[in-house]
Scaffold this motif. Structure first.
Motif, PDB file in Angstrom:
ATOM      1  N   ILE A  22       8.356  -2.946   8.606  1.00  0.00           N
ATOM      2  CA  ILE A  22       7.752  -2.540   7.339  1.00  0.00           C
ATOM      3  C   ILE A  22       7.123  -3.791   6.736  1.00  0.00           C
ATOM      4  O   ILE A  22       7.780  -4.818   6.594  1.00  0.00           O
ATOM      5  CB  ILE A  22       8.789  -1.941   6.369  1.00  0.00           C
ATOM      6  CG1 ILE A  22       9.336  -0.641   6.927  1.00  0.00           C
ATOM      7  CG2 ILE A  22       8.162  -1.723   5.004  1.00  0.00           C
ATOM      8  CD1 ILE A  22      10.420  -0.021   6.086  1.00  0.00           C
ATOM      9  N   GLU A  23       5.848  -3.696   6.417  1.00  0.00           N
ATOM     10  CA  GLU A  23       5.089  -4.817   5.878  1.00  0.00           C
ATOM     11  C   GLU A  23       4.734  -4.505   4.430  1.00  0.00           C
ATOM     12  O   GLU A  23       3.954  -3.603   4.168  1.00  0.00           O
ATOM     13  CB  GLU A  23       3.829  -4.962   6.739  1.00  0.00           C
ATOM     14  CG  GLU A  23       2.959  -6.127   6.432  1.00  0.00           C
ATOM     15  CD  GLU A  23       1.761  -6.130   7.376  1.00  0.00           C
ATOM     16  OE1 GLU A  23       0.642  -5.980   6.844  1.00  0.00           O
ATOM     17  OE2 GLU A  23       1.938  -6.257   8.592  1.00  0.00           O
ATOM     18  N   LYS A  24       5.333  -5.237   3.474  1.00  0.00           N
ATOM     19  CA  LYS A  24       5.117  -4.968   2.057  1.00  0.00           C
ATOM     20  C   LYS A  24       3.978  -5.820   1.501  1.00  0.00           C
ATOM     21  O   LYS A  24       3.798  -6.965   1.900  1.00  0.00           O
ATOM     22  CB  LYS A  24       6.394  -5.247   1.271  1.00  0.00           C
ATOM     23  CG  LYS A  24       7.509  -4.305   1.625  1.00  0.00           C
ATOM     24  CD  LYS A  24       8.721  -4.537   0.770  1.00  0.00           C
ATOM     25  CE  LYS A  24       9.798  -3.535   1.155  1.00  0.00           C
ATOM     26  NZ  LYS A  24      10.977  -3.658   0.314  1.00  0.00           N
ATOM     27  N   HIS A  25       3.239  -5.210   0.576  1.00  0.00           N
ATOM     28  CA  HIS A  25       2.112  -5.887  -0.064  1.00  0.00           C
ATOM     29  C   HIS A  25       2.123  -5.588  -1.560  1.00  0.00           C
ATOM     30  O   HIS A  25       2.558  -4.524  -1.977  1.00  0.00           O
ATOM     31  CB  HIS A  25       0.780  -5.378   0.506  1.00  0.00           C
ATOM     32  CG  HIS A  25       0.571  -5.706   1.936  1.00  0.00           C
ATOM     33  ND1 HIS A  25      -0.118  -6.820   2.352  1.00  0.00           N
ATOM     34  CD2 HIS A  25       0.965  -5.071   3.065  1.00  0.00           C
ATOM     35  CE1 HIS A  25      -0.148  -6.849   3.663  1.00  0.00           C
ATOM     36  NE2 HIS A  25       0.505  -5.793   4.125  1.00  0.00           N
ATOM     37  N   ASN A  26       1.616  -6.548  -2.332  1.00  0.00           N
ATOM     38  CA  ASN A  26       1.320  -6.262  -3.732  1.00  0.00           C
ATOM     39  C   ASN A  26      -0.001  -6.912  -4.098  1.00  0.00           C
ATOM     40  O   ASN A  26      -0.347  -7.974  -3.601  1.00  0.00           O
ATOM     41  CB  ASN A  26       2.462  -6.670  -4.676  1.00  0.00           C
ATOM     42  CG  ASN A  26       2.699  -8.146  -4.715  1.00  0.00           C
ATOM     43  OD1 ASN A  26       1.796  -8.914  -4.975  1.00  0.00           O
ATOM     44  ND2 ASN A  26       3.925  -8.564  -4.458  1.00  0.00           N
ATOM     45  N   VAL A  27      -0.751  -6.208  -4.905  1.00  0.00           N
ATOM     46  CA  VAL A  27      -2.052  -6.675  -5.375  1.00  0.00           C
ATOM     47  C   VAL A  27      -2.014  -6.640  -6.900  1.00  0.00           C
ATOM     48  O   VAL A  27      -1.622  -5.633  -7.498  1.00  0.00           O
ATOM     49  CB  VAL A  27      -3.196  -5.770  -4.849  1.00  0.00           C
ATOM     50  CG1 VAL A  27      -4.527  -6.168  -5.477  1.00  0.00           C
ATOM     51  CG2 VAL A  27      -3.274  -5.831  -3.331  1.00  0.00           C
ATOM     52  N   ILE A  28      -2.412  -7.745  -7.509  1.00  0.00           N
ATOM     53  CA  ILE A  28      -2.461  -7.848  -8.968  1.00  0.00           C
ATOM     54  C   ILE A  28      -3.911  -8.101  -9.369  1.00  0.00           C
ATOM     55  O   ILE A  28      -4.559  -8.990  -8.814  1.00  0.00           O
ATOM     56  CB  ILE A  28      -1.572  -8.994  -9.485  1.00  0.00           C
ATOM     57  CG1 ILE A  28      -0.112  -8.764  -9.092  1.00  0.00           C
ATOM     58  CG2 ILE A  28      -1.723  -9.152 -10.997  1.00  0.00           C
ATOM     59  CD1 ILE A  28       0.780  -9.963  -9.345  1.00  0.00           C
ATOM     60  N   LEU A  29      -4.384  -7.327 -10.318  1.00  0.00           N
ATOM     61  CA  LEU A  29      -5.712  -7.533 -10.882  1.00  0.00           C
ATOM     62  C   LEU A  29      -5.537  -7.858 -12.361  1.00  0.00           C
ATOM     63  O   LEU A  29      -4.920  -7.084 -13.093  1.00  0.00           O
ATOM     64  CB  LEU A  29      -6.590  -6.289 -10.718  1.00  0.00           C
ATOM     65  CG  LEU A  29      -7.991  -6.452 -11.268  1.00  0.00           C
ATOM     66  CD1 LEU A  29      -9.001  -5.858 -10.295  1.00  0.00           C
ATOM     67  CD2 LEU A  29      -8.137  -5.808 -12.619  1.00  0.00           C
ATOM     68  N   ILE A  30      -6.032  -9.010 -12.781  1.00  0.00           N
ATOM     69  CA  ILE A  30      -5.972  -9.416 -14.187  1.00  0.00           C
ATOM     70  C   ILE A  30      -7.389  -9.330 -14.734  1.00  0.00           C
ATOM     71  O   ILE A  30      -8.300  -9.981 -14.222  1.00  0.00           O
ATOM     72  CB  ILE A  30      -5.407 -10.840 -14.332  1.00  0.00           C
ATOM     73  CG1 ILE A  30      -4.008 -10.904 -13.719  1.00  0.00           C
ATOM     74  CG2 ILE A  30      -5.394 -11.251 -15.803  1.00  0.00           C
ATOM     75  CD1 ILE A  30      -3.475 -12.304 -13.541  1.00  0.00           C
ATOM     76  N   ASP A  31      -7.569  -8.506 -15.749  1.00  0.00           N
ATOM     77  CA  ASP A  31      -8.880  -8.233 -16.338  1.00  0.00           C
ATOM     78  C   ASP A  31      -8.891  -8.767 -17.769  1.00  0.00           C
ATOM     79  O   ASP A  31      -8.261  -8.205 -18.656  1.00  0.00           O
ATOM     80  CB  ASP A  31      -9.146  -6.725 -16.321  1.00  0.00           C
ATOM     81  CG  ASP A  31     -10.508  -6.338 -16.866  1.00  0.00           C
ATOM     82  OD1 ASP A  31     -11.277  -7.231 -17.266  1.00  0.00           O
ATOM     83  OD2 ASP A  31     -10.799  -5.126 -16.888  1.00  0.00           O
ATOM     84  N   ASP A  77      -4.188  -8.301   6.413  1.00  0.00           N
ATOM     85  CA  ASP A  77      -3.210  -8.862   7.337  1.00  0.00           C
ATOM     86  C   ASP A  77      -3.814  -9.044   8.725  1.00  0.00           C
ATOM     87  O   ASP A  77      -5.001  -8.822   8.933  1.00  0.00           O
ATOM     88  CB  ASP A  77      -1.966  -7.966   7.399  1.00  0.00           C
ATOM     89  CG  ASP A  77      -2.291  -6.528   7.767  1.00  0.00           C
ATOM     90  OD1 ASP A  77      -3.356  -6.281   8.364  1.00  0.00           O
ATOM     91  OD2 ASP A  77      -1.483  -5.643   7.468  1.00  0.00           O
ATOM     92  N   ASP A  78      -2.966  -9.433   9.674  1.00  0.00           N
ATOM     93  CA  ASP A  78      -3.413  -9.659  11.053  1.00  0.00           C
ATOM     94  C   ASP A  78      -3.780  -8.380  11.786  1.00  0.00           C
ATOM     95  O   ASP A  78      -4.387  -8.432  12.860  1.00  0.00           O
ATOM     96  CB  ASP A  78      -2.326 -10.394  11.847  1.00  0.00           C
ATOM     97  CG  ASP A  78      -2.098 -11.805  11.321  1.00  0.00           C
ATOM     98  OD1 ASP A  78      -3.021 -12.348  10.664  1.00  0.00           O
ATOM     99  OD2 ASP A  78      -1.013 -12.357  11.552  1.00  0.00           O
ATOM    100  N   ASN A  79      -3.388  -7.238  11.239  1.00  0.00           N
ATOM    101  CA  ASN A  79      -3.724  -5.950  11.855  1.00  0.00           C
ATOM    102  C   ASN A  79      -5.073  -5.412  11.368  1.00  0.00           C
ATOM    103  O   ASN A  79      -5.418  -4.275  11.639  1.00  0.00           O
ATOM    104  CB  ASN A  79      -2.631  -4.915  11.574  1.00  0.00           C
ATOM    105  CG  ASN A  79      -1.323  -5.288  12.214  1.00  0.00           C
ATOM    106  OD1 ASN A  79      -1.288  -5.715  13.354  1.00  0.00           O
ATOM    107  ND2 ASN A  79      -0.238  -5.165  11.467  1.00  0.00           N
TER     108      ASN A  79
END
Length: 111
Positions: free
Chosen positions: A36-45, A76-78
């Motif tokens: 399982i590959e976890k990710h988080n993305v944060i956008l600051i506006d 990622d690498d995939n």
């Protein structure tokens, strides 16, 4: 691999005027038989400075003007890919051509 959208939150974080700066957080993962590959993305506006910052797993991916932003990158690498854009005064995250918001209600996408 399965794309699993997990959580989206939007928070007002401005110092003086709270609504002048917002932070949107998307959490998701990719699941295969092995991992399982976890990710988080944060956008600051920052509305007053007209500036956007995009952070993926702690790494700053973009910082600049938010005029007609349509930003894409490899996750990622995939070669899983992400895209962020603004439509109707809301930020949207697309992962491998799947809209994150469509999958938040417990849905997942087989890739």
């Amino acid at each position: 691999m399965q794309f699993l959208p997990m959580c989206k939150t939007k928070t007002d974080v401005g110092n003086i005027i709270k609504s002048s700066k917002t932070e949107t957080l998307w959490e998701f993962s990719f699941r295969s038989e092995e991992q399982i590959e976890k990710h988080n993305v944060i956008l600051i506006d920052s509305k007053l400075k007209n500036k956007i910052t995009i952070i993926h797993n702690g790494n700053r991916m973009f910082m600049g003007s938010n005029k007609k932003l349509n930003f894409q990158w490899i996750l990622d690498d995939n070669y899983n890919k992400a895209q962020i854009f603004e439509k109707d005064d809301a930020w949207h995250l697309i992962v491998n051509n799947y809209d994150f918001d469509d999958g938040v209600n417990g849905n997942y996408y087989q890739q």
